[in-house]
Design an enzyme around this catalytic site. Structure first.
Site, short mmCIF file in Angstrom:
data_model
loop_
_atom_site.label_atom_id
_atom_site.label_comp_id
_atom_site.label_asym_id
_atom_site.label_seq_id
_atom_site.Cartn_x
_atom_site.Cartn_y
_atom_site.Cartn_z
N HIS B 81 0.85 -1.20 0.00
CA HIS B 81 0.00 0.00 0.00
C HIS B 81 0.88 1.25 0.00
O HIS B 81 1.87 1.31 0.72
CB HIS B 81 -0.88 -0.01 1.25
CG HIS B 81 -2.08 0.88 1.15
ND1 HIS B 81 -1.99 2.25 1.21
CD2 HIS B 81 -3.39 0.61 0.98
CE1 HIS B 81 -3.20 2.78 1.08
NE2 HIS B 81 -4.08 1.80 0.95
N ALA B 170 9.15 9.23 10.65
CA ALA B 170 7.69 9.15 10.52
C ALA B 170 7.16 9.86 9.29
O ALA B 170 5.96 9.83 9.02
CB ALA B 170 7.01 9.72 11.77
N GLY B 171 8.03 10.50 8.52
CA GLY B 171 7.62 11.10 7.26
C GLY B 171 6.68 12.27 7.40
O GLY B 171 6.99 13.27 8.04
#
Lengths: 297, 297
Positions: B81, B170-171
């Site tokens: 995903h 964590a972007g």
């Protein structure tokens, strides 16, 4: 969390001050919600709808019955609706996370408390009835307040709780348990009441129709239509869609169309879920899959 | 009482210990109810559904985001995903006694708090989007975690909250507001996937159908049927009955029958009320007339 509905009927439809006093214990209590109360002057009767946690609803209604017992004197009561008690009837309706047996138990608890505290003879009716002849409220109430003293002399009519002696002002009370009713009307594009009447007869139980439909014809002259007016007394057994499709089917015979329908008052979610499930052919669908159900747990 | 639904998606679908830690703040809090969480190993993603009072849901989700920020390192994350954040997306869905504006406000509050406390750049999306190009989540997330550093150099992609600098593990995070989806599948009595595909095309927005239907074909070989699988992205504008009747109408062309349908996950009551109202031609009917609605106030 279990939810019960309770619809006590009190024999006071005119004196607003008394009505407010009777309704008052049902307000502002945690776990109890007063949904609606309607007083009818001709009937001289007050119909209250309250909902909430079973024990809390029972306690609040118990208070209201106490107030009605003090304020209403049936010796001076006149109205078009039959009645035999100050609090005339008090049905419990299981709504959520409880079944009919729980509602019956609640009716019995309330019955015992009312007999003990207020000295009113209590008859259990409908699903809570102790004998077959007591299921029908009309039978239980037959003779009304005026005939109550005589009726109680008959050992067949000894009350379920309390002594076989009418309360001198508050008479008796019928406490019971039943399914929620759906008051449902279907519109016909005809002014001919005979057609509405004939259709009503084909679908109602009393003349050979569905077991849980009571129905009759109604004129709605301001809209130039008639209606088949119904009580669906057990929507889990006779669904709204079945009543609707049956009326449509019969209407064809007279070249009449069903143009719509209406629910009077409230309608349980389960009944609507059943309608949607039927028309969409929903598989494995139930109340659990309704988002709001999860909000109520 | 206002009720919001929140469906945060976290980039962890394999490590059960981490999953439980992320979900934990959503349990046992007053006013917050964890409805469901599903981890997918192939996706390496966790989808959580939580519901409750807006501020309390926001606070609980804020905690979960904090834990996900500590536990998930996107530099070591692989899955089917697409994702650009440890907490990848977080939509708020107005359920009851609140409107889309309230949900947008909540999304913005959470966005500001997440940027301030966790130092993660936040993009607002769907109904909460600050610019037209940011409505579509796929566009916002394009480039994924691996392309995020580059994307943030583009001033067109400056975050709505926080600095234009990706969180080192964590972007970024997309926080938004949207209508509830209904995942709805309609069964066809054919194994011919081409037919399902053709029907899906006629009803879906992307190829000329209804504005709020996304649809595609699915084989269900174990039942020897196919399905038109749909997301109804705004059931108040494109109702379930409309999708159902449209598929039925198109299926006729191929001599194929619609044999039923199914809802995947939960379905808002209002959508079912609309279906029942349509098929019964109900007049003046709304959620207010559903008994359970009064239980939730």
């Amino acid at each position: 969390m279990a939810i019960v509905q309770c619809v006590p009927n009190f024999s006071e439809g005119r004196d607003l001050e008394k009505i407010e006093k009777i309704v008052n214990p049902l307000r502002g209590k945690e776990g109890v919600k007063l949904l609606n109360y309607e007083a009818d002057k001709n009937y001289n009767r007050l119909v209250v709808t309250v909902i909430g946690e079973p024990q809390k609803v029972k306690e609040a209604v118990f208070e209201s019955i106490g107030i009605a017992t003090k304020l209403i004197d049936l010796n001076n009561h006149k109205g078009q609706h039959s009645r035999f008690g100050a609090t005339d009837v008090c049905p419990f309706i299981p709504i959520k996370d409880m079944d009919m047996n729980d509602a019956i138990k609640l009716a019995k608890e309330l019955g015992e408390e009312v007999a003990n505290k207020y000295k009113i003879p209590v008859f259990l009716y409908e699903q809570a009835a102790s004998k077959p002849g007591r299921e029908n409220l009309a039978t239980v109430r037959k003779g009304e307040y005026e005939g109550l003293e005589e009726k109680l002399k008959d050992t067949n009519w000894s009350p379920d709780f309390g002594e076989a002696k009418k309360h001198s002002t508050a008479g008796a009370i019928a406490i019971g348990a039943r399914r929620p009713l759906i008051a449902y009307n279907i519109n016909l594009d005809t002014e001919n009441i005979e057609i509405a009447s004939k259709i009503a007869k084909t679908i109602r139980h009393s003349s050979g129709g569905y077991r849980y439909i009571k129905a009759g014809p109604v004129e709605v002259p301001e809209r130039k239509i008639t209606q088949v007016t119904m009580n669906l007394t057990d929507y889990t057994k006779t669904s709204m869609y079945r009543a609707f499709e049956a009326v449509k089917m019969e209407a064809k015979r007279y070249g009449v169309n069903v143009t719509g329908s209406e629910v009077v008052g409230l309608c349980p979610m389960e009944a609507l879920v059943d309608v949607a499930s039927y028309y969409l052919g929903l598989e494995d669908f139930s109340l659990d899959k309704v988002l709001e159900t999860s909000l109520m747990e």
